[in-house]
Design a protein around this motif. Sequence first.
Motif, short mmCIF file in Angstrom:
data_model
loop_
_atom_site.label_atom_id
_atom_site.label_comp_id
_atom_site.label_asym_id
_atom_site.label_seq_id
_atom_site.Cartn_x
_atom_site.Cartn_y
_atom_site.Cartn_z
N PHE A 221 66.17 22.94 42.26
CA PHE A 221 67.13 21.63 42.38
C PHE A 221 67.86 21.52 40.87
N MET A 222 69.12 21.09 40.83
CA MET A 222 69.62 21.08 39.65
C MET A 222 70.33 19.68 39.60
N ALA A 223 70.00 18.94 38.60
CA ALA A 223 70.39 17.52 38.53
C ALA A 223 70.80 16.79 37.24
N ASP A 224 71.95 16.12 37.15
CA ASP A 224 71.89 15.33 35.88
C ASP A 224 71.05 14.14 36.41
N SER A 225 70.14 13.49 35.29
CA SER A 225 69.29 12.67 35.66
C SER A 225 69.89 11.30 35.84
N ILE A 226 71.21 11.07 35.32
CA ILE A 226 71.80 9.91 35.45
C ILE A 226 72.76 9.76 36.50
N PHE A 227 72.75 11.01 37.33
CA PHE A 227 73.77 11.03 38.38
C PHE A 227 75.39 10.30 38.27
N SER A 228 75.75 10.90 37.10
CA SER A 228 77.15 10.65 36.49
C SER A 228 78.04 10.43 37.54
N SER A 229 78.34 11.70 38.30
CA SER A 229 79.38 11.83 39.30
C SER A 229 79.24 11.12 40.64
N ASP A 230 77.88 10.75 40.82
CA ASP A 230 77.52 10.23 41.99
C ASP A 230 77.64 8.43 41.95
N GLY A 231 78.19 8.17 40.62
CA GLY A 231 78.51 6.76 40.38
C GLY A 231 77.72 6.16 39.39
N LEU A 240 62.74 9.65 39.35
CA LEU A 240 62.81 11.15 39.82
C LEU A 240 61.49 11.80 40.04
N LYS A 241 60.62 11.40 39.63
CA LYS A 241 59.40 12.27 39.52
C LYS A 241 58.76 12.95 40.67
N PRO A 242 58.48 11.79 41.83
CA PRO A 242 58.02 12.35 42.94
C PRO A 242 59.02 13.49 43.55
N ALA A 243 60.17 13.51 43.43
CA ALA A 243 61.20 14.49 44.13
C ALA A 243 61.07 15.67 43.13
N ILE A 244 60.94 15.75 41.92
CA ILE A 244 60.62 16.89 41.23
C ILE A 244 59.25 17.68 41.64
N ASP A 245 58.32 16.75 41.82
CA ASP A 245 57.17 17.30 42.10
C ASP A 245 57.03 18.15 43.53
N HIS A 248 58.66 21.49 42.74
CA HIS A 248 57.75 22.45 42.24
C HIS A 248 56.54 23.04 43.44
N LYS A 249 56.39 21.96 44.29
CA LYS A 249 55.32 22.34 45.30
C LYS A 249 55.82 23.12 46.40
N ASN A 250 57.40 23.25 46.32
CA ASN A 250 57.98 24.26 47.26
C ASN A 250 58.35 25.32 46.60
N GLY A 251 58.01 25.67 45.44
CA GLY A 251 58.29 27.08 44.59
C GLY A 251 59.57 27.09 43.94
N GLY A 252 60.09 25.94 43.77
CA GLY A 252 61.64 26.07 43.10
C GLY A 252 61.53 25.45 41.85
N ILE A 253 62.61 25.71 41.01
CA ILE A 253 62.65 25.37 39.64
C ILE A 253 63.37 23.79 39.44
N PHE A 254 62.90 23.06 38.62
CA PHE A 254 64.01 22.07 38.03
C PHE A 254 64.73 22.27 36.94
N ILE A 255 66.18 22.50 37.12
CA ILE A 255 67.17 22.49 36.18
C ILE A 255 67.58 21.18 35.81
N GLY A 277 59.77 11.40 32.90
CA GLY A 277 58.36 11.83 32.48
C GLY A 277 58.11 13.12 33.40
N VAL A 278 59.28 13.92 33.42
CA VAL A 278 59.06 15.06 34.19
C VAL A 278 59.36 16.47 33.20
N ILE A 279 58.75 17.30 33.62
CA ILE A 279 58.90 18.65 32.64
C ILE A 279 59.85 19.57 33.57
N PRO A 280 61.15 19.87 33.10
CA PRO A 280 62.01 20.79 33.56
C PRO A 280 61.63 22.20 33.43
N ASP A 281 62.14 23.06 33.93
CA ASP A 281 61.78 24.43 33.94
C ASP A 281 62.89 25.21 33.01
#
Lengths: 445, 445
Positions: A221-231, A240-245, A248-255, A277-281
């Motif tokens: 999952f790649m995201a700008d955590s302030i979702f600038s272009s989403d408005g 964001l933390k539950p989504a990042i969890d 990770h649970k599904n084996g993906g990385i967070f960019i 409070g998340v740790i990106p990869d």
Amino acid sequence: MVVRSTIMDTNSFRPEHASELDEATRQLTAKRERLLGESYRLFYRRPVHLVKGLGQYLWDANGDKYLDVYNNVASIGHCHPAVIAAVNEQMQSLNTHTRYLHERILSYSEELLETMPSEINKAMYMCTGSEANDLAMRIAHAYSGGTGIIVSQEAYHGTSALTSGASPALGSGQPLSPNTGLLASPDHYRLAGQDVGVWLADRMQEKIDEMTTNGIQFAGFMADSIFSSDGVLPGNAGFLKPAIDVVHKNGGIFIADEVQPGFARTGEAFWGFARHGVIPDVVTSGKPMGNGIPVSGLFAKQEVLAAFSDQIPYFNTFGGNPVAMAAAQAVLNVIKEEGLQAHSAQVGQQLLNELKGLQEKYDCVGDVRGAGLFIGFELVSDKESKTPNKALALDLIEKLRERKVLTSVAGPHGNVLKLRPPLAFQAHDIDWLVGALDDALHMIL
Amino acid sequence: MVVRSTIMDTNSFRPEHASELDEATRQLTAKRERLLGESYRLFYRRPVHLVKGLGQYLWDANGDKYLDVYNNVASIGHCHPAVIAAVNEQMQSLNTHTRYLHERILSYSEELLETMPSEINKAMYMCTGSEANDLAMRIAHAYSGGTGIIVSQEAYHGTSALTSGASPALGSGQPLSPNTGLLASPDHYRLAGQDVGVWLADRMQEKIDEMTTNGIQFAGFMADSIFSSDGVLPGNAGFLKPAIDVVHKNGGIFIADEVQPGFARTGEAFWGFARHGVIPDVVTSGKPMGNGIPVSGLFAKQEVLAAFSDQIPYFNTFGGNPVAMAAAQAVLNVIKEEGLQAHSAQVGQQLLNELKGLQEKYDCVGDVRGAGLFIGFELVSDKESKTPNKALALDLIEKLRERKVLTSVAGPHGNVLKLRPPLAFQAHDIDWLVGALDDALHMIL
């Protein structure tokens, strides 16, 4: 089907506006049309011809002074003397590449990595945010063995072939990659009353499941955590933390794409991801890193990066060169010395409060939200329907331009003013901005 | 099957060399290993720690002076005062982006386009050669409707996902795109006696036919006309023309990647393609354009570019910004004012003549070839067999490093010395280089 606004059809000059221009401006726009590729777009029906910048101010060729409420590239302020001096000094001694030893890249990397969680311990440098995100996606592929990248519904992550295919904000002319999954925007304004954290995590799992069903292995999952272009959707810190969890649970990385929220912009933290409070990869950065000198970076967990580096050579000629590192170091020094993170938090809050006054005053100002000096100002038909009002937003930025305030619009409907000034923006600038907004809204309505 | 050398296994420091290093160098290499991604490679078994550059010379931390015979980024010479002054001056006034009007990008574009055939009439700017080539490939796709891109057997065109997939020089760790076709290198040395122009045109038609058979529509041919990573193969001026005619006859476009030969390097012409009397559809540039300030460009025929621009937005935040344009303008001015194209032709020829003396003297110097200050010096087992001698080449560059001459190797077998000094290289530097080569060869053999 939602008809998306794109960069092409929002705030931009079009040839049919030429008749409204003064002769000097018309000559410049005509020369651009003749010499530059048609992809080049100018802001405003009456484009601005800038010749000078200092701090949060810009001046045009007529000597008129503007308040810059848009540009995060000149992050610590236009023409900051510390960056000018650092670049000049380094240019006088040496500017080569990273296949020779040089101390600057090491001292900078050491200091910058200290601003991140200790798990993120490796640095790489490029020249643009696009290059950083392109590499980040390749790292996600190499590490996960998959190709599926999820981004937000209106994300913009870059200009390269790979990143463009993961940038729905570019509009329907640019096909998305079949490996791109779109996650609904965490639009707190319209999701009022819901726990957006839980809601987003559910959407994330659905998207991952959908990819799996389609035979695409999830990579990250790649995201700008302030979702600038989403408005500009800062949301509450931590959502964001539950989504990042789930990622990770599904084996993906967070960019974490920090091109927008990074480098103290949000006030609450040095990095956008740290608000949650998340740790990106992998962390990528760009725009604000060198105050206009092209420099970008990618920072990653060693084991994630190694999956790529062990197999594939990567060398970026200008990336991390001594002059780029000098500019980046100067920016980092200034952020610390001038206390710009605390400043962004404080002045940002002050500005937000003033803008909330306008929200109360005008039925068309549906929502005002921000983190530090990154604020979204959303225009709607009325507060009840929350129907996006793009025409009003476009009118408003033109009226602001007349009042010498520079900004632009964002979001799927182009109805959100993106207020993102250089961090040199001061409390005493608030009156100019808020006064101009009030005046313009009053005039339009 | 040819075992290809890659950037990974040629001239580079490896941890097992650490014991040979002095303490200060060991500390720096250890710090790099700790902080930077593993993709970072240092030149030489004993890496060079540079601190100063001027013209064609570099100095290390011990104060030792080196002759730079490798770096074309510092194209007009390390720390050229004209570039330092231009960048400093522009940084003091303004550095924004191309969505506001600015004169620099227009005056530069006008002047640079004048160096090209009149058919090439549109300019766009990015920050790196990779970004320019990535966009060029997307333009080829949009214009032709196809996806098949042909490159030379050992080409290197960039670090992005798309360009890496068209860069066989990256080695087998980086899979080529299934849409990439490889054209045999025009190795004049081993094709002696043949008309290489006709030979290459035949190979081109075969490759295009192969693509068609595989169901891939041909989009274009992308090449550095000096075939730098194929081992520096300038060939005789004009030999590329028949192959380019084949490209056009088959509906493809020709992308001239001028990152290596452009900006007066070859002496015979300002651009590499111009040596061959061909008109590209797209020209890309990078490394030498801003003397180390990250700037790159893409120049195209209007109708070719339009196929992309009409559909897809493209905006490069730092691309063409006033400071990048100031650096590029200064480089262009200096090339003209200092007559560097004629200089490159003249000094390059002088150097070539001296190197041919070594070729006569040593059986292991199989071939010496060049255009201007871009020269390949090929090491072989003996002149009869022409068997590439990589071990000798690697030994030689280490011996040259001891004699304070910096260069590196190129080609599929890593056995060709790439002699590509800043254009500030002077006739009086020839003795240092040729003397060091003679001395080192004498010592090794």
